[in-house]
Design a protein around this motif. Structure first.
Motif, PDB file in Angstrom:
ATOM      1  N   LYS A 197       3.418  -5.794  33.697  1.00  0.00           N
ATOM      2  CA  LYS A 197       4.307  -5.449  32.616  1.00  0.00           C
ATOM      3  C   LYS A 197       5.634  -5.962  32.871  1.00  0.00           C
ATOM      4  N   GLN A 198       6.125  -5.679  34.343  1.00  0.00           N
ATOM      5  CA  GLN A 198       7.446  -6.104  34.640  1.00  0.00           C
ATOM      6  C   GLN A 198       7.548  -7.485  34.535  1.00  0.00           C
ATOM      7  N   ALA A 199       6.709  -8.413  34.917  1.00  0.00           N
ATOM      8  CA  ALA A 199       6.728  -9.909  35.217  1.00  0.00           C
ATOM      9  C   ALA A 199       6.885 -10.395  33.484  1.00  0.00           C
ATOM     10  N   ALA A 200       6.026  -9.732  32.911  1.00  0.00           N
ATOM     11  CA  ALA A 200       5.706 -10.084  31.299  1.00  0.00           C
ATOM     12  C   ALA A 200       7.088  -9.966  30.592  1.00  0.00           C
ATOM     13  N   LEU A 201       7.829  -8.867  30.907  1.00  0.00           N
ATOM     14  CA  LEU A 201       9.150  -8.485  30.161  1.00  0.00           C
ATOM     15  C   LEU A 201      10.218  -9.212  30.889  1.00  0.00           C
ATOM     16  N   LEU A 202      10.078  -9.786  32.150  1.00  0.00           N
ATOM     17  CA  LEU A 202      10.976 -10.616  32.728  1.00  0.00           C
ATOM     18  C   LEU A 202      10.879 -12.010  31.963  1.00  0.00           C
ATOM     19  N   PHE A 203       9.541 -12.507  31.826  1.00  0.00           N
ATOM     20  CA  PHE A 203       9.452 -13.672  30.851  1.00  0.00           C
ATOM     21  C   PHE A 203      10.179 -13.537  29.644  1.00  0.00           C
ATOM     22  N   LEU A 204       9.993 -12.491  28.761  1.00  0.00           N
ATOM     23  CA  LEU A 204      10.666 -12.382  27.550  1.00  0.00           C
ATOM     24  C   LEU A 204      12.004 -12.471  27.735  1.00  0.00           C
ATOM     25  N   VAL A 205      12.917 -11.808  28.713  1.00  0.00           N
ATOM     26  CA  VAL A 205      14.233 -11.711  28.989  1.00  0.00           C
ATOM     27  C   VAL A 205      14.544 -13.370  29.156  1.00  0.00           C
ATOM     28  N   GLY A 206      13.707 -13.995  30.085  1.00  0.00           N
ATOM     29  CA  GLY A 206      14.110 -15.177  30.494  1.00  0.00           C
ATOM     30  C   GLY A 206      14.222 -16.109  29.223  1.00  0.00           C
ATOM     31  N   LEU A 207      13.226 -15.967  28.283  1.00  0.00           N
ATOM     32  CA  LEU A 207      13.094 -16.844  26.995  1.00  0.00           C
ATOM     33  C   LEU A 207      14.230 -16.419  26.172  1.00  0.00           C
ATOM     34  N   LEU A 208      14.532 -15.053  26.057  1.00  0.00           N
ATOM     35  CA  LEU A 208      15.733 -14.694  25.391  1.00  0.00           C
ATOM     36  C   LEU A 208      17.153 -15.531  25.858  1.00  0.00           C
ATOM     37  N   MET A 209      17.157 -15.598  27.062  1.00  0.00           N
ATOM     38  CA  MET A 209      18.442 -16.155  27.793  1.00  0.00           C
ATOM     39  C   MET A 209      18.577 -17.532  27.519  1.00  0.00           C
ATOM     40  N   ILE A 210      17.340 -18.304  27.415  1.00  0.00           N
ATOM     41  CA  ILE A 210      17.280 -19.743  26.813  1.00  0.00           C
ATOM     42  C   ILE A 210      17.768 -19.909  25.695  1.00  0.00           C
ATOM     43  N   PHE A 211      17.387 -18.998  24.577  1.00  0.00           N
ATOM     44  CA  PHE A 211      17.837 -19.037  23.347  1.00  0.00           C
ATOM     45  C   PHE A 211      19.250 -18.733  23.131  1.00  0.00           C
ATOM     46  N   LEU A 212      19.783 -17.917  23.995  1.00  0.00           N
ATOM     47  CA  LEU A 212      21.147 -17.450  24.114  1.00  0.00           C
ATOM     48  C   LEU A 212      22.065 -18.503  24.516  1.00  0.00           C
ATOM     49  N   ILE A 213      21.608 -19.124  25.543  1.00  0.00           N
ATOM     50  CA  ILE A 213      22.399 -20.590  25.918  1.00  0.00           C
ATOM     51  C   ILE A 213      22.234 -21.447  24.749  1.00  0.00           C
ATOM     52  N   LEU A 214      21.227 -21.665  24.026  1.00  0.00           N
ATOM     53  CA  LEU A 214      21.044 -22.606  22.810  1.00  0.00           C
ATOM     54  C   LEU A 214      22.060 -22.180  21.641  1.00  0.00           C
ATOM     55  N   GLU A 215      22.143 -20.912  21.618  1.00  0.00           N
ATOM     56  CA  GLU A 215      23.106 -20.199  20.330  1.00  0.00           C
ATOM     57  C   GLU A 215      24.426 -20.558  20.949  1.00  0.00           C
ATOM     58  N   TYR A 216      24.942 -20.412  22.263  1.00  0.00           N
ATOM     59  CA  TYR A 216      26.161 -20.606  22.767  1.00  0.00           C
ATOM     60  C   TYR A 216      26.550 -22.194  22.597  1.00  0.00           C
ATOM     61  N   ILE A 217      25.503 -22.917  22.878  1.00  0.00           N
ATOM     62  CA  ILE A 217      25.950 -24.498  22.431  1.00  0.00           C
ATOM     63  C   ILE A 217      26.099 -24.903  21.033  1.00  0.00           C
ATOM     64  N   ARG A 218      25.263 -24.130  20.294  1.00  0.00           N
ATOM     65  CA  ARG A 218      25.530 -24.363  18.767  1.00  0.00           C
ATOM     66  C   ARG A 218      26.693 -23.732  18.295  1.00  0.00           C
TER      67      ARG A 218
END
Length: 193
Positions: free
Chosen positions: A34-55
Motif C-alpha cells: 500500500k505504501q508503494a502504491a500511495l507513493l506512486f499516486l504522490v509521484g503522479l500528483l507531483m508531476i501534475f503539480l509541476i505541469l500546473e506550475y509551468i502552466r
C-alpha cells in the motif's frame, strides 16, 4: 469560445482516466505494498503539480488539454490536482470500498450531473445547478454505491452527501470535496455500526 456540451464531454472523458490511475494503484498495492502504491499516486500528483506550475506560473498553454480548461480555471489549479490529492487521502484514510465508492461517485456522479444538467436541465435548483443534473447525479451515485458497497446505510448516506456537495459547491473544487466528505461520512457510519 463559449463553453458547451461537447467541451464538457471532452472534459469528462479526461476525468475517466482516474480509472487507469486506480487500476495502477491496486496493481502496485497487490504487487508491492500500500505504501508503494500511495507513493506512486504522490509521484503522479507531483508531476501534475509541476505541469500546473509551468502552466500557471510560466504561462505555457498545454496543447489539446487547454481547450478543456474552464474559464474559472485559467488562473487557478486544474481539477485533476484536487482529484489526485483526494485520491491519495481517500485511499490512505478510508476503507478500500469506501474510498473506491467516493472516488467513483466523484467521477461518474459529477459527469452525469454535468452532462444531463447541460443537455436537459432547465429548472435551476441552486445557482447554476439544475434539477435534471441533481437527479442524474443522485441516481448515478446510488448505482455506484450499490456496486461497490454492501451496507445500505453507508450507500445512501454517501450518495446523498456526494450529491449535495456537488450541488452546493461552485467556487471550491468538488473533485476534492466530494470524496473527502462522502468518504468521511461513509467511514463514520461504518464505524458506528
Amino acid at each position: 469560445m463559449a463553453w458547451g456540451f461537447f467541451n464538457e464531454i471532452g472534459r469528462k472523458i479526461i476525468h475517466i482516466t482516474i480509472l487507469i490511475v486506480l487500476g495502477a494503484y491496486f496493481f502496485i498495492e497487490k504487487a508491492m505494498s500500500k505504501q508503494a502504491a500511495l507513493l506512486f499516486l504522490v509521484g503522479l500528483l507531483m508531476i501534475f503539480l509541476i505541469l500546473e506550475y509551468i502552466r500557471l506560473e510560466l504561462g505555457w498553454k498545454m496543447p489539446f488539454f487547454s481547450q478543456f480548461i474552464r474559464s474559472k480555471e485559467e488562473h487557478r489549479m486544474y481539477g485533476v490536482i484536487y482529484f489526485l490529492a483526494a485520491t491519495v487521502i481517500s485511499l490512505a484514510v478510508f476503507d478500500k470500498s469506501i474510498a473506491l465508492a467516493a472516488l467513483l461517485m466523484t467521477t461518474f456522479g459529477d459527469m452525469m450531473a454535468a452532462l444531463v444538467g447541460k443537455k436537459y436541465g432547465t429548472t435551476l435548483i441552486y445557482r447554476n445547478k439544475t434539477w435534471a443534473g441533481f437527479l442524474a447525479e443522485m441516481a448515478t451515485n446510488l448505482v455506484v454505491c450499490f456496486f461497490v458497497l454492501d451496507n445500505i446505510y453507508v450507500m445512501i448516506a454517501m450518495a446523498v452527501v456526494a450529491t449535495f456537495v456537488e450541488t452546493l459547491v461552485d467556487e471550491m473544487d468538488d473533485n476534492l470535496l466530494i470524496p473527502i466528505f462522502s468518504g468521511f461520512i461513509g467511514q463514520l457510519i461504518l464505524f458506528s455500526l
